[in-house]
Structure formats: structure tokens, C-alpha cells
Enzyme design. Structure first.
Site, short mmCIF file in Angstrom:
data_model
loop_
_atom_site.label_atom_id
_atom_site.label_comp_id
_atom_site.label_asym_id
_atom_site.label_seq_id
_atom_site.Cartn_x
_atom_site.Cartn_y
_atom_site.Cartn_z
N VAL A 44 30.06 -13.50 74.97
CA VAL A 44 29.11 -13.58 73.86
C VAL A 44 29.13 -12.23 73.14
CG1 VAL A 44 26.71 -13.98 73.17
CG2 VAL A 44 27.62 -15.13 75.20
N HIS A 45 29.69 -12.20 71.95
CA HIS A 45 29.73 -10.92 71.23
C HIS A 45 29.56 -11.07 69.72
CE1 HIS A 45 33.94 -12.31 70.90
NE2 HIS A 45 33.89 -11.73 69.72
N GLY A 46 29.56 -12.29 69.19
CA GLY A 46 29.44 -12.49 67.75
C GLY A 46 28.08 -12.10 67.23
#
Length: 347
Positions: free
Chosen positions: A200-202
């Protein structure tokens, strides 16, 4: 070849290897969009790639500032060391700057992974893709779907080549390297098919407290339902935003430091299911035969959904999407053909 992020290194490596096997003269320009070459050196070494001839070390920054620095630096290199063709790959600011600098100097531009569309202009990547496509001379579309999008935007058909996807080449080639040099599952005490994997990095997830909290709550429900660990190589920015929002990582996710590409490839290939907001990881999961849940409202990889390898979560519950994909199994047909060799038939 202009690249600047680790995903670009990975997906460009089959093209680099093809150049080497054909004895073609080429050089790599590394913008350092995310990291300096010194930070990325291990990637080149692990993947057995030649070092970049030019390193710009631009670093992170606001979109305009970062793109402007890269545009000026790439232009200077191209004026000094003029190639016949500049190749860019993907949808980053490096792609935009590389394509624009070459186009302004009347150097042919080839865009690998052309024609991907999320139809979401709030994503900066969408702007980068569209601009790069419209100023490129060779558009290497991974699928017929991508070609249709390009034709619908008025791009001449003679510029478009459906070549397959270099991600497929990269996965197959680098998985072999990984198996020869890594014992990743043993190191993390994991069993094949005995864990979930997530990234999860967006910004659409990490910059909104409610969104990030919902994803973490979904992880808690997944663990309660399946009693399997959720391996979470957490991006430093994601960790920072969890802390700033006052959120807690629930029981289930095992937060680990980001791992190298070869280790991550093994974690992907042996996972029971992958949850991600990464476009590239959607493709890799599909190619590796691992069910995927996309933690976004849309995807620029619709082929993964069409073949049944992926579901876009959107407003649906995370646990509901996981249950759906667990019932699907792994019997889909991979829509992505390898592309490294096909690209050179077009140039």
C-alpha cells in the site's frame, strides 16, 4: 534508455538484455527520480545489468520542479550524446521528461507500455502516459485493448505496435535468477501458499485517513477469517502516514522493511493472494497465477480483471473482495505475452 525508478529498471531489463544479445549500441540514463544510482546500484548488480552511463540524481520533489530538472538534464545529455531512438517505459515523471526532451530535439521516441489508461485524471501518472503517447514515434502497446485506446485518441495506427508486455519477460527471467540466489521463504519462515502479501503506497490510499483506516480494518478481518499472516513490506511513507493519522496496524499484518526485487518476486509467486494498489504488481500477480485484489477505484490493467485474475475493490469491502478471489482459483489464461524481442522488430 531513460529510466529513474526501480519499477522502470525491472521492466526495462528485458529490453537491455535484448540489446546486449543483438550487439546493439545503447546506453542508460538514470534520472534518480526516487533514489540515486548509488541506492539503485544493487538492482543493477542483482539483475546483472550494465551500469548507467549518466546519473542525474534528481531526487524527489514537487512534480513541476522534479520534471523540470530532469528535462534540462536529459536535454543536455541528448545534445552531447545523440542516440537514434530514446526509449522510455511506463508513466513516471522520468517518462514524461525523457519523451519530451527527445521530441523537442527531433529524436525518435519509443514508449514501452503505451496505451494504458485508468481514465482518472486525478492520477499524475495518467497525464504522463497520455502526453508520452502523443509525442512518441513508436508506441509499444502491451495488448489489443491498449491499441484500441490509442486509436480512439487519434494516434496513427502505423505508430502502434502490439508487442506484449516486458513485465512478462522480467518476471520469467528474474524469477530464475531469484531461485538460484535466494531462500526468501525460509528467511521469513513462510510456507508456499500460506500467507497473503500486500503493498500500500499510492497517494489515493495513504493520504486519506479514512481510506487508510478502512484498508487496515480490512486486513484485520482477513486475518480473523483465514488465520494466515499478511506480509506487509511497508513503504516508509505509508508507515509515516499511519503514525501521523494516529492509526494502529492490527493483528495479522506483519510489517517488514521493503525487500529487494528478487526477494519480493519470490514472496509474490508463493503468496495465496495479493492485495495491492500497484499497477505493476497487478500484472505480475496475473502472470504468476496468484489471485489479486486491487485496493483502488480503477485500474489501467483491465486485462487482469477480464481474465478473472484481479478484482478492483473500490467501495466494496476488502474482505468481500478477498473471499471472491479465493473462490476464483488460478485457472485464468495469462493475457500478457513477453515483449523484449518484439520491440526490436518495430524499430
Amino acid at each position: 534508455m531513460v529510466l529513474g525508478t526501480r519499477p522502470e529498471i525491472i521492466t526495462m531489463c528485458p529490453v537491455i538484455r535484448e540489446c546486449e544479445s543483438r550487439g546493439l549500441g545503447f546506453y542508460i540514463l538514470h534520472t534518480g527520480q526516487h533514489y540515486s544510482f548509488e541506492m539503485d546500484r544493487v538492482f543493477f548488480e542483482e539483475l546483472k545489468l550494465p551500469a548507467p552511463k549518466y546519473n542525474m540524481d534528481v531526487g524527489s520533489g514537487l512534480h513541476g520542479e522534479q520534471t523540470g530538472k530532469m528535462l534540462a538534464g536529459i536535454e543536455r545529455v541528448l545534445l552531447e550524446d545523440t542516440p537514434d531512438v530514446v526509449l522510455v517505459q511506463g508513466d513516471t515523471n522520468t517518462v514524461l521528461a525523457g519523451a519530451l526532451a527527445a521530441s523537442k530535439l527531433h529524436i525518435k521516441v519509443g514508449h514501452i507500455e503505451a496505451g494504458l489508461r485508468s481514465f482518472d485524471r486525478t492520477m499524475p501518472e495518467e497525464t504522463n502516459r497520455i502526453v508520452a503517447d502523443h509525442i512518441s514515434d513508436y508506441l509499444f502497446a502491451p495488448t489489443e485493448n491498449s491499441k484500441k485506446y490509442l486509436l480512439a485518441e487519434g494516434i496513427p495506427e502505423e505508430r502502434i505496435f502490439v508487442t506484449g508486455n516486458t513485465v512478462a519477460d522480467a518476471v520469467y527471467q528474474n524469477l530464475e535468477i531469484s531461485k538460484q540466489s535466494r531462500k526468501t521463504l525460509e528467511r521469513f519462515v513462510l510456507k508456499e501458499g500460506g500467507y497473503f502479501l500486500t503493498t500500500v503506497h499510492g497517494a489515493e490510499n495513504t493520504d486519506k485517513k479514512e481510506r487508510l483506516a478502512g484498508i487496515l480494518a480490512g486486513f484485520e478481518q482477513i486475518y480473523a477469517e483465514f488465520s494466515l499472516p499478511i506480509i506487509f513490506p511497508a513503504h516508509p511513507r505509508t508507515v509515516k502516514m499511519i503514525r501521523e493519522f494516529g492509526l494502529q496496524v492490527p493483528e495479522g499484518p506483519q510489517v517488514i522493511d521493503p525487500v529487494g526485487y528478487l526477494d519480493f518476486l519470490q514472496l509474490e509467486g508463493s503468496a495465496k493472494l495479493i492485495l495491492t494498489d500497484s499497477g505493476g504488481l497487478q500484472e505480475e500477480a496475473c502472470i504468476l497465477g496468484v489471485p489479486c485484489v486491487t485496493l483502488r477505484d480503477n485500474t489501467e490493467r483491465p486485462e487482469t480483471v477480464e481474465v478473472g485474475a484481479n478484482v478492483v475493490c473500490g467501495d466494496k469491502s476488502v474482505i468481500g473482495c478477498v473471499k471472491q478471489m479465493m473462490q476464483v482459483g488460478k485457472g485464468w489464461k495469462n493475457p500478457y505475452e513477453d515483449a523484449g524481442e518484439r520491440i526490436f522488430y518495430a524499430i
